[in-house]
Design a protein around this motif. Structure first.
Motif, PDB file in Angstrom:
ATOM      1  N   ARG A 119      31.118  43.223  49.596  1.00 16.42           N
ATOM      2  CA  ARG A 119      29.963  43.289  48.449  1.00 16.42           C
ATOM      3  C   ARG A 119      28.766  43.966  48.800  1.00 16.42           C
ATOM      4  O   ARG A 119      28.198  44.443  47.937  1.00 16.42           O
ATOM      5  CB  ARG A 119      29.989  41.847  47.962  1.00 16.42           C
ATOM      6  N   SER A 120      28.494  43.612  50.272  1.00 17.18           N
ATOM      7  CA  SER A 120      27.163  44.373  50.454  1.00 17.18           C
ATOM      8  C   SER A 120      27.106  45.570  50.807  1.00 17.18           C
ATOM      9  O   SER A 120      26.280  46.484  50.821  1.00 17.18           O
ATOM     10  CB  SER A 120      26.678  43.327  51.737  1.00 17.18           C
ATOM     11  N   ALA A 121      28.470  46.238  51.180  1.00 19.74           N
ATOM     12  CA  ALA A 121      28.433  47.448  51.985  1.00 19.74           C
ATOM     13  C   ALA A 121      28.618  48.339  50.416  1.00 19.74           C
ATOM     14  O   ALA A 121      28.422  49.475  50.712  1.00 19.74           O
ATOM     15  CB  ALA A 121      29.917  47.614  52.780  1.00 19.74           C
ATOM     16  N   VAL A 122      29.424  47.715  49.670  1.00 18.01           N
ATOM     17  CA  VAL A 122      29.596  49.000  48.538  1.00 18.01           C
ATOM     18  C   VAL A 122      28.212  49.536  47.928  1.00 18.01           C
ATOM     19  O   VAL A 122      28.308  50.651  47.471  1.00 18.01           O
ATOM     20  CB  VAL A 122      30.318  48.161  47.412  1.00 18.01           C
ATOM     21  N   PRO A 123      27.359  48.809  47.525  1.00 18.99           N
ATOM     22  CA  PRO A 123      25.947  49.360  46.975  1.00 18.99           C
ATOM     23  C   PRO A 123      25.369  50.240  47.858  1.00 18.99           C
ATOM     24  O   PRO A 123      24.732  51.356  47.616  1.00 18.99           O
ATOM     25  CB  PRO A 123      25.087  48.174  46.677  1.00 18.99           C
TER      26      PRO A 123
END
Length: 431
Positions: free
Chosen positions: A6-10
């Motif tokens: 979830r942190s990596a996608v943005p």
């Protein structure tokens, strides 16, 4: 793993939009004038490593800010120190950009290309100072668990850069690119600063430089910037070596490098997202678990990109080159490029892990060894085995870095959560 994803996608989306903006600039300039595009290529040869080094230095703030995830306001003094340090690194980058016309002339770049640069170095130097003035806002937001907010500055920048370039280049040439880049950068900085203020719940304000704290930040940030400069410098030598093999091989190498950069977006976003998780780990097992999860996700992301590339194959390559000979060479070397990219993905995660442990100096040493061997071998390998040999050498260098960085991370992470010896012989808890 889900939280890390979830942190990596943005972050991935932010990097992708930035790449799209740069591609739009190149496309517009290519259609405008060949000399203009050549001048822009000369400029980016310095701008890219300079901006990457500044950005890398700012990423070194992550492990200092990450412990304040539950108390963001407590990180404000560190952020103030970071702004002073980032202005110093930004000034150095700006000076390098301003010197491009001088360096280009001394290197034998045709006079018409140097003259075409015009006011562009001044605009881009101003852009670097604006970027540095944010004090690593994106890194801070990621470290505080607000990675979603990183996407908005990138979107604003890419949109403005694309639109303004298309509008301003026809009448102004490279000056139009400079204006577009500066306006887009200033807008992104404003959006990022607003996001950071909301994330902190209070304004940052001003503060006097705390030299001791700035030195501690620099011990992590400067080696990280040095690592980036080593990589850019050696890859520049590899590109030079490829240029000695023939026009089609040179074009194929350039295309392979572009594809590798796109594939690496996934691993870089995962590595950055994992940095605060490693930095906040209470013990060695937690740090290694976070690092291992990031490595798995980075490899999966790289393989997914490779799978898409392999699936579209010849059709995808037609988007980049009309020369069947170039496409044939790319397809021939593609497996080696993918092996190199997978290894590069893993070593990047290990490198960011070392930064999270505040051991970026070790990563700098490993890069000096791994890429030092590559720079020595590049020209002889290119003359003997062409770009096939070059990409094989790059794969070997990246595998060596996986071993060096992985071993280094395992060794340094053993100290996480361990008692710290003091002069009295007693021990206190610390990381």
């Amino acid at each position: 793993m889900i939280a890390l994803l979830r942190s990596a996608v943005p972050l991935f989306l932010a990097m992708a939009t930035g790449t799209i903006g740069s591609l739009v600039v190149t496309s517009v300039l290519g259609r405008h004038d060949t000399v203009t595009l050549a001048a822009f290529a000369v400029m980016t040869a310095v701008l890219n490593p300079a901006s990457a080094a500044v950005q890398a230095a700012l990423r070194g703030l992550g492990p200092f800010v990450a412990p304040y995830r539950d108390d963001p306001a407590g990180a404000v003094p560190i952020i103030r120190d970071a702004r002073w340090l980032s202005l110093v690194t930004g000034l150095l980058g700006a000076l390098a950009v301003l010197a491009v016309p001088l360096f280009a002339g001394a290197a034998g770049v045709p006079g018409e290309v140097v003259r075409e640069l015009g006011a562009l170095p001044y605009f881009l130097a101003a852009y670097l100072l604006v970027f540095a003035s944010t004090g690593g806002t994106s890194t801070i937001l990621v470290a505080l668990g607000r990675s979603r907010k990183v996407l908005w500055p990138s979107l604003a920048s890419a949109l403005l850069l694309s639109v303004l370039t298309a509008v301003l280049v026809p009448p102004l040439g490279l000056t139009g690119v400079g204006v577009a880049w500066l306006v887009a950068g200033a807008t992104a900085a404003a959006v990022a600063s607003l996001s950071l203020r909301r994330g902190l719940g209070r304004p940052i304000g001003q503060g006097r430089p705390r030299i001791g704290e700035m030195v501690n930040l620099a011990k992590v940030s400067i080696p990280l910037a040095g690592t980036v400069l080593i990589k850019f410098g050696v890859l520049g030598v590899v590109t030079f070596a490829a240029s000695t093999t023939g026009a089609r091989d040179t074009a194929a190498h350039a295309l392979l490098t572009t594809l590798a950069g796109i594939i690496m977006l996934a691993s870089m976003s995962v590595a950055q997202a994992a940095l605060p998780e490693v930095a906040r780990a209470p013990d060695a097992a937690g740090a290694r678990r976070a690092n291992r999860t990031a490595a798995v996700l980075a490899v999966l992301g790289t393989l997914a990109g490779a799978g898409l590339l392999a699936g579209f194959g010849e059709w995808a390559l037609r988007l980049f080159s009309d020369d069947a000979g170039v496409r044939e060479r790319v397809l021939m070397v593609l497996p080696l490029m993918l092996v190199s990219s997978v290894a590069d993905a893993v070593q990047a995660v290990q490198g960011f892990g070392l930064t999270a442990l505040k051991r970026s100096g070790a990563s700098l040493l490993y890069f000096a060894v791994g890429y030092g061997l590559l720079v020595v071998a590049a020209v002889p390998v290119a003359r003997t085995w062409g770009i096939t040999g070059l990409w094989a050498a790059m794969a070997v260098a990246n595998v060596l870095l996986v071993v060096l960085q992985g071993t280094g991370f395992h060794r340094h992470s053993a100290r996480v959560g361990a008692p710290v010896r003091v002069s009295t012989g007693t021990a206190t808890g610390g990381a």
